[in-house]
Design a protein around this motif. Structure first.
Motif, PDB file in Angstrom:
ATOM      1  N   LYS A 187      -4.107  17.306   4.177  1.00 50.90           N
ATOM      2  CA  LYS A 187      -3.344  16.308   4.760  1.00 50.90           C
ATOM      3  C   LYS A 187      -2.048  16.902   4.452  1.00 50.90           C
ATOM      4  O   LYS A 187      -1.567  17.213   3.283  1.00 50.90           O
ATOM      5  CB  LYS A 187      -3.373  14.918   4.129  1.00 50.90           C
ATOM      6  N   ASP A 259      -4.891   7.284   2.086  1.00 54.16           N
ATOM      7  CA  ASP A 259      -5.297   7.790   3.735  1.00 54.16           C
ATOM      8  C   ASP A 259      -5.362   6.480   4.326  1.00 54.16           C
ATOM      9  O   ASP A 259      -5.634   5.498   4.276  1.00 54.16           O
ATOM     10  CB  ASP A 259      -6.724   7.916   3.083  1.00 54.16           C
ATOM     11  N   GLY A 260      -4.846   6.966   5.841  1.00 53.22           N
ATOM     12  CA  GLY A 260      -4.910   5.996   6.808  1.00 53.22           C
ATOM     13  C   GLY A 260      -3.408   5.455   6.845  1.00 53.22           C
ATOM     14  O   GLY A 260      -3.041   4.690   7.878  1.00 53.22           O
ATOM     15  N   ARG A 261      -2.282   5.523   6.027  1.00 55.22           N
ATOM     16  CA  ARG A 261      -1.213   4.871   5.942  1.00 55.22           C
ATOM     17  C   ARG A 261      -0.400   5.463   7.033  1.00 55.22           C
ATOM     18  O   ARG A 261       0.258   4.629   7.743  1.00 55.22           O
ATOM     19  CB  ARG A 261      -0.500   5.106   4.565  1.00 55.22           C
ATOM     20  N   TYR A 262      -0.339   6.832   7.241  1.00 55.10           N
ATOM     21  CA  TYR A 262       0.367   7.176   8.361  1.00 55.10           C
ATOM     22  C   TYR A 262      -0.691   8.128   9.266  1.00 55.10           C
ATOM     23  O   TYR A 262      -1.618   8.805   8.688  1.00 55.10           O
ATOM     24  CB  TYR A 262       1.527   8.446   7.915  1.00 55.10           C
ATOM     25  N   THR A 263      -0.346   8.192  10.599  1.00 50.96           N
ATOM     26  CA  THR A 263      -0.910   8.906  11.435  1.00 50.96           C
ATOM     27  C   THR A 263      -0.636  10.590  11.630  1.00 50.96           C
ATOM     28  O   THR A 263      -1.226  11.447  11.888  1.00 50.96           O
ATOM     29  CB  THR A 263      -0.834   8.339  12.957  1.00 50.96           C
ATOM     30  N   GLY A 264       0.459  10.528  11.076  1.00 50.22           N
ATOM     31  CA  GLY A 264       1.362  12.134  10.773  1.00 50.22           C
ATOM     32  C   GLY A 264       2.635  12.105  10.451  1.00 50.22           C
ATOM     33  O   GLY A 264       3.244  10.917  10.142  1.00 50.22           O
ATOM     34  N   GLN A 267       5.229   9.655  12.285  1.00 48.93           N
ATOM     35  CA  GLN A 267       5.314   8.444  11.811  1.00 48.93           C
ATOM     36  C   GLN A 267       6.207   8.151  10.723  1.00 48.93           C
ATOM     37  O   GLN A 267       6.760   7.086  10.586  1.00 48.93           O
ATOM     38  CB  GLN A 267       3.975   7.781  11.819  1.00 48.93           C
TER      39      GLN A 267
END
Length: 314
Positions: A187, A259-264, A267
Protein backbone atom coordinates in the motif's frame (compact mmCIF):
# COMPACT_ATOMS: atom_id res chain seq x y z
CA UNK A 1 23.94 9.59 -3.86
CA UNK A 2 26.89 9.71 -6.14
CA UNK A 3 28.33 6.82 -8.08
CA UNK A 4 31.45 8.77 -9.02
CA UNK A 5 34.30 6.41 -8.31
CA UNK A 6 37.25 8.19 -6.87
CA UNK A 7 39.97 7.01 -4.50
CA UNK A 8 39.90 8.71 -1.10
CA UNK A 9 42.82 9.81 1.04
CA UNK A 10 42.54 11.30 4.54
CA UNK A 11 42.65 14.76 2.96
CA UNK A 12 41.04 14.54 -0.46
CA UNK A 13 39.19 12.33 -2.87
CA UNK A 14 41.18 12.49 -6.10
CA UNK A 15 40.07 11.45 -9.55
CA UNK A 16 42.48 9.01 -11.25
CA UNK A 17 44.87 10.71 -13.62
CA UNK A 18 44.94 8.17 -16.43
CA UNK A 19 42.15 7.35 -18.82
CA UNK A 20 42.99 3.65 -18.52
CA UNK A 21 42.41 3.74 -14.76
CA UNK A 22 39.13 5.61 -15.24
CA UNK A 23 37.88 3.16 -17.85
CA UNK A 24 38.85 0.19 -15.67
CA UNK A 25 36.94 1.54 -12.69
CA UNK A 26 33.99 2.51 -14.84
CA UNK A 27 33.64 -1.13 -15.92
CA UNK A 28 32.95 -2.20 -12.32
CA UNK A 29 31.00 0.89 -11.25
CA UNK A 30 27.69 -0.99 -11.04
CA UNK A 31 29.04 -3.42 -8.45
CA UNK A 32 30.78 -0.71 -6.47
CA UNK A 33 27.71 1.53 -6.59
CA UNK A 34 25.56 -1.32 -5.29
CA UNK A 35 27.86 -2.12 -2.37
CA UNK A 36 28.71 1.46 -1.43
CA UNK A 37 25.04 2.43 -1.61
CA UNK A 38 24.12 -0.23 0.93
CA UNK A 39 26.78 0.96 3.35
CA UNK A 40 25.78 4.58 2.87
CA UNK A 41 22.16 3.70 3.57
CA UNK A 42 23.07 2.10 6.86
CA UNK A 43 24.97 5.23 7.85
CA UNK A 44 21.97 7.38 6.93
CA UNK A 45 19.49 5.38 9.00
CA UNK A 46 21.71 5.31 12.08
CA UNK A 47 22.24 9.07 11.94
CA UNK A 48 18.75 10.21 11.02
CA UNK A 49 16.12 7.86 12.44
CA UNK A 50 15.07 9.84 15.56
CA UNK A 51 14.15 12.89 13.49
CA UNK A 52 12.47 10.68 10.90
CA UNK A 53 10.25 9.33 13.68
CA UNK A 54 9.25 12.88 14.68
CA UNK A 55 8.48 13.67 11.03
CA UNK A 56 6.14 10.71 10.62
CA UNK A 57 4.36 11.36 13.93
CA UNK A 58 3.73 14.98 13.00
CA UNK A 59 2.49 13.97 9.55
CA UNK A 60 -0.02 11.46 10.88
CA UNK A 61 -1.37 13.37 13.89
CA UNK A 62 -2.56 16.91 14.59
CA UNK A 63 -1.85 16.76 18.34
CA UNK A 64 1.65 18.23 18.04
CA UNK A 65 2.15 21.99 17.93
CA UNK A 66 5.78 21.92 16.76
CA UNK A 67 8.84 19.72 16.35
CA UNK A 68 9.91 20.47 19.92
CA UNK A 69 6.43 19.63 21.22
CA UNK A 70 6.53 16.33 19.35
CA UNK A 71 9.99 15.58 20.76
CA UNK A 72 8.91 16.40 24.32
CA UNK A 73 5.78 14.24 24.16
CA UNK A 74 7.59 11.34 22.51
CA UNK A 75 10.30 11.36 25.17
CA UNK A 76 7.73 11.66 27.98
CA UNK A 77 5.70 8.78 26.56
CA UNK A 78 8.40 6.35 25.48
CA UNK A 79 11.75 7.59 26.78
CA UNK A 80 14.93 7.89 24.75
CA UNK A 81 14.48 4.36 23.40
CA UNK A 82 11.21 5.51 21.89
CA UNK A 83 13.17 7.76 19.53
CA UNK A 84 14.45 4.62 17.82
CA UNK A 85 11.07 2.89 17.53
CA UNK A 86 10.77 1.28 14.10
CA UNK A 87 14.48 1.60 13.29
CA UNK A 88 15.06 -2.14 12.81
CA UNK A 89 12.97 -2.26 9.63
CA UNK A 90 14.71 0.59 7.77
CA UNK A 91 18.12 -0.48 9.09
CA UNK A 92 17.67 -4.03 7.79
CA UNK A 93 16.13 -2.68 4.61
CA UNK A 94 18.67 0.11 4.12
CA UNK A 95 21.27 -2.15 2.54
CA UNK A 96 19.14 -3.45 -0.34
CA UNK A 97 17.17 -0.20 -0.74
CA UNK A 98 20.17 2.11 -1.02
CA UNK A 99 22.19 -0.49 -2.89
CA UNK A 100 19.44 -0.68 -5.51
CA UNK A 101 19.11 3.11 -5.54
CA UNK A 102 22.81 3.60 -6.22
CA UNK A 103 22.76 0.83 -8.78
CA UNK A 104 19.73 2.47 -10.41
CA UNK A 105 21.55 5.80 -10.53
CA UNK A 106 24.51 4.10 -12.18
CA UNK A 107 22.19 2.40 -14.68
CA UNK A 108 20.55 5.77 -15.41
CA UNK A 109 23.95 7.22 -16.20
CA UNK A 110 24.78 4.28 -18.46
CA UNK A 111 21.49 4.74 -20.32
CA UNK A 112 22.44 8.36 -20.97
CA UNK A 113 25.92 7.41 -22.12
CA UNK A 114 24.51 4.78 -24.48
CA UNK A 115 21.79 7.10 -25.82
CA UNK A 116 24.28 9.88 -26.55
CA UNK A 117 27.15 7.59 -27.63
CA UNK A 118 29.41 8.78 -24.79
CA UNK A 119 32.47 7.04 -23.38
CA UNK A 120 32.68 5.99 -19.69
CA UNK A 121 34.97 8.95 -19.00
CA UNK A 122 32.83 11.66 -20.62
CA UNK A 123 31.21 14.11 -18.22
CA UNK A 124 27.41 13.98 -18.11
CA UNK A 125 25.42 17.17 -18.54
CA UNK A 126 23.14 18.47 -15.80
CA UNK A 127 20.02 17.22 -17.57
CA UNK A 128 21.56 13.77 -17.98
CA UNK A 129 22.41 13.65 -14.27
CA UNK A 130 18.86 14.66 -13.41
CA UNK A 131 17.47 11.88 -15.62
CA UNK A 132 19.74 9.33 -13.93
CA UNK A 133 18.62 10.54 -10.51
CA UNK A 134 14.94 10.21 -11.38
CA UNK A 135 15.51 6.79 -12.95
CA UNK A 136 17.07 5.50 -9.72
CA UNK A 137 13.71 5.80 -7.93
CA UNK A 138 11.99 3.28 -10.21
CA UNK A 139 13.77 0.04 -9.16
CA UNK A 140 14.11 1.32 -5.59
CA UNK A 141 10.37 1.71 -5.03
CA UNK A 142 9.71 -2.04 -5.29
CA UNK A 143 11.80 -2.57 -2.15
CA UNK A 144 11.18 0.78 -0.47
CA UNK A 145 7.36 0.72 -0.39
CA UNK A 146 6.86 -2.29 1.95
CA UNK A 147 9.71 -1.15 4.21
CA UNK A 148 8.14 2.30 4.48
CA UNK A 149 4.76 0.72 5.24
CA UNK A 150 6.22 -1.28 8.14
CA UNK A 151 8.32 1.62 9.43
CA UNK A 152 5.48 4.15 9.44
CA UNK A 153 3.12 1.77 11.23
CA UNK A 154 5.73 1.09 13.90
CA UNK A 155 6.47 4.77 14.35
CA UNK A 156 2.87 5.81 14.97
CA UNK A 157 2.11 3.08 17.50
CA UNK A 158 2.00 4.28 21.08
CA UNK A 159 3.31 2.75 24.27
CA UNK A 160 0.20 4.10 26.04
CA UNK A 161 -2.00 1.66 24.16
CA UNK A 162 -3.50 3.81 21.42
CA UNK A 163 -3.43 2.25 17.98
CA UNK A 164 -2.08 -1.23 17.21
CA UNK A 165 0.97 -2.08 19.30
CA UNK A 166 3.58 -4.10 17.41
CA UNK A 167 6.53 -5.82 19.05
CA UNK A 168 8.84 -5.20 16.12
CA UNK A 169 9.11 -5.09 12.32
CA UNK A 170 8.37 -8.81 11.85
CA UNK A 171 5.29 -8.57 14.07
CA UNK A 172 4.22 -5.43 12.22
CA UNK A 173 4.64 -7.11 8.83
CA UNK A 174 2.65 -10.15 9.96
CA UNK A 175 -0.06 -7.93 11.42
CA UNK A 176 -0.36 -5.94 8.19
CA UNK A 177 -0.57 -9.15 6.15
CA UNK A 178 -3.16 -10.66 8.48
CA UNK A 179 -5.31 -7.54 8.24
CA UNK A 180 -5.12 -6.94 4.51
CA UNK A 181 -3.21 -9.73 2.79
CA UNK A 182 0.26 -9.73 1.25
CA UNK A 183 -0.67 -6.95 -1.16
CA UNK A 184 -1.33 -4.68 1.83
CA UNK A 185 2.43 -4.49 2.37
CA UNK A 186 2.63 -2.58 -0.91
CA UNK A 187 0.00 0.00 0.00
CA UNK A 188 1.37 3.40 -0.94
CA UNK A 189 3.64 2.18 -3.75
CA UNK A 190 2.39 4.82 -6.18
CA UNK A 191 2.67 7.46 -3.45
CA UNK A 192 6.25 6.33 -2.76
CA UNK A 193 7.09 6.65 -6.46
CA UNK A 194 5.39 10.05 -6.57
CA UNK A 195 7.67 11.13 -3.74
CA UNK A 196 10.93 9.53 -4.82
CA UNK A 197 11.15 10.39 -8.51
CA UNK A 198 11.21 14.19 -8.07
CA UNK A 199 13.03 13.80 -4.76
CA UNK A 200 15.80 11.74 -6.37
CA UNK A 201 16.11 14.24 -9.22
CA UNK A 202 16.72 16.99 -6.65
CA UNK A 203 18.91 14.74 -4.51
CA UNK A 204 21.41 13.53 -7.05
CA UNK A 205 21.33 16.75 -9.04
CA UNK A 206 22.09 18.87 -5.97
CA UNK A 207 24.87 16.56 -4.81
CA UNK A 208 26.66 16.43 -8.14
CA UNK A 209 26.36 20.17 -8.77
CA UNK A 210 27.41 21.19 -5.25
CA UNK A 211 30.25 18.67 -5.22
CA UNK A 212 31.44 20.00 -8.58
CA UNK A 213 31.37 23.59 -7.30
CA UNK A 214 33.46 22.57 -4.29
CA UNK A 215 35.96 20.54 -6.32
CA UNK A 216 39.48 21.89 -6.69
CA UNK A 217 39.92 21.59 -10.43
CA UNK A 218 43.57 22.55 -10.13
CA UNK A 219 44.50 19.37 -8.23
CA UNK A 220 45.04 16.78 -10.98
CA UNK A 221 41.70 16.29 -12.70
CA UNK A 222 39.82 17.30 -9.55
CA UNK A 223 39.75 16.66 -5.83
CA UNK A 224 37.24 17.02 -3.06
CA UNK A 225 37.77 17.03 0.69
CA UNK A 226 35.69 15.01 3.18
CA UNK A 227 34.29 18.30 4.48
CA UNK A 228 33.07 19.13 0.97
CA UNK A 229 31.50 15.67 0.68
CA UNK A 230 29.67 16.21 3.97
CA UNK A 231 28.52 19.67 2.85
CA UNK A 232 27.31 18.53 -0.56
CA UNK A 233 25.63 15.44 0.90
CA UNK A 234 23.85 17.35 3.64
CA UNK A 235 22.57 20.05 1.29
CA UNK A 236 21.49 17.41 -1.23
CA UNK A 237 19.42 15.76 1.48
CA UNK A 238 17.72 19.06 2.28
CA UNK A 239 17.04 19.65 -1.43
CA UNK A 240 15.45 16.23 -1.64
CA UNK A 241 13.03 16.87 1.23
CA UNK A 242 12.23 20.39 0.10
CA UNK A 243 10.74 18.73 -3.00
CA UNK A 244 9.51 15.45 -1.51
CA UNK A 245 7.77 16.45 1.72
CA UNK A 246 4.22 17.02 0.29
CA UNK A 247 4.00 13.59 -1.40
CA UNK A 248 5.67 12.09 1.69
CA UNK A 249 2.84 13.43 3.86
CA UNK A 250 0.31 11.81 1.52
CA UNK A 251 2.26 8.55 1.56
CA UNK A 252 2.47 8.46 5.37
CA UNK A 253 -1.27 9.14 5.73
CA UNK A 254 -2.11 6.42 3.20
CA UNK A 255 0.24 3.80 4.64
CA UNK A 256 -0.84 4.27 8.27
CA UNK A 257 -4.59 4.41 7.59
CA UNK A 258 -6.77 1.34 8.24
CA UNK A 259 -7.30 -0.87 5.21
CA UNK A 260 -10.18 0.45 3.13
CA UNK A 261 -9.99 3.97 4.53
CA UNK A 262 -8.67 5.44 1.28
CA UNK A 263 -8.96 4.28 -2.31
CA UNK A 264 -5.62 5.84 -3.17
CA UNK A 265 -3.33 8.81 -2.81
CA UNK A 266 -5.76 11.03 -4.76
CA UNK A 267 -8.44 10.60 -2.11
CA UNK A 268 -5.94 11.36 0.66
CA UNK A 269 -5.05 14.60 -1.11
CA UNK A 270 -8.68 15.65 -1.65
CA UNK A 271 -9.67 15.02 1.96
CA UNK A 272 -6.61 16.79 3.34
CA UNK A 273 -7.29 19.85 1.22
CA UNK A 274 -10.94 19.91 2.29
CA UNK A 275 -10.42 19.36 6.02
CA UNK A 276 -6.92 20.71 6.79
CA UNK A 277 -5.84 22.96 3.95
CA UNK A 278 -2.63 23.14 1.93
CA UNK A 279 -0.52 23.73 5.03
CA UNK A 280 -1.02 20.09 6.04
CA UNK A 281 1.09 19.02 3.06
CA UNK A 282 4.14 20.56 4.73
CA UNK A 283 3.57 19.03 8.17
CA UNK A 284 6.78 17.44 9.36
CA UNK A 285 8.97 19.74 7.24
CA UNK A 286 10.94 20.85 10.32
CA UNK A 287 12.18 17.44 11.47
CA UNK A 288 12.60 16.29 7.86
CA UNK A 289 15.02 19.12 7.09
CA UNK A 290 16.74 18.81 10.48
CA UNK A 291 17.28 15.12 9.81
CA UNK A 292 18.27 15.59 6.18
CA UNK A 293 21.60 17.29 6.68
CA UNK A 294 23.34 14.97 9.19
CA UNK A 295 21.74 11.81 7.81
CA UNK A 296 22.69 12.44 4.20
CA UNK A 297 26.08 13.85 5.11
CA UNK A 298 26.73 10.53 6.86
CA UNK A 299 25.35 8.64 3.85
CA UNK A 300 27.57 10.30 1.26
CA UNK A 301 30.62 10.12 3.47
CA UNK A 302 29.96 6.41 3.94
CA UNK A 303 29.58 5.99 0.21
CA UNK A 304 32.82 7.76 -0.63
CA UNK A 305 34.79 5.96 2.11
CA UNK A 306 33.48 2.57 1.02
CA UNK A 307 34.43 3.44 -2.57
CA UNK A 308 37.93 4.25 -1.31
CA UNK A 309 38.12 0.85 0.32
CA UNK A 310 36.90 -0.99 -2.79
CA UNK A 311 39.12 1.05 -5.11
CA UNK A 312 42.04 -0.08 -2.97
CA UNK A 313 41.06 -3.72 -3.47
CA UNK A 314 40.25 -3.74 -7.20
Amino acid sequence: MSTTEVPVSPAVVAVPDTKAEQTSKASTSGVKSFLSGGFGGMCLVAAGHPLDLLKVRMQTSSEYKSTLDCLRKTLAENGIRGMYRGMAAPLVGATPVFAICFWGYDMGQKIMRYAYNMSPTDQLSTSQILFAGGFSAIPTTAVMAPMERIKCNLQVTSASGSGTAYKGPVDAALGIVRAGGITSLFKGTCATLLRDVPGSVAYFGAYELIKKSLTNQGAGQGSISPLAIVTAGGLAGMANWAVAIPPDVLKSRLQTAPDGRYTGVRQVFIEMMRTEGAGALFRGMGPALLRAFPANAACFLGVELSLQFMNGLW
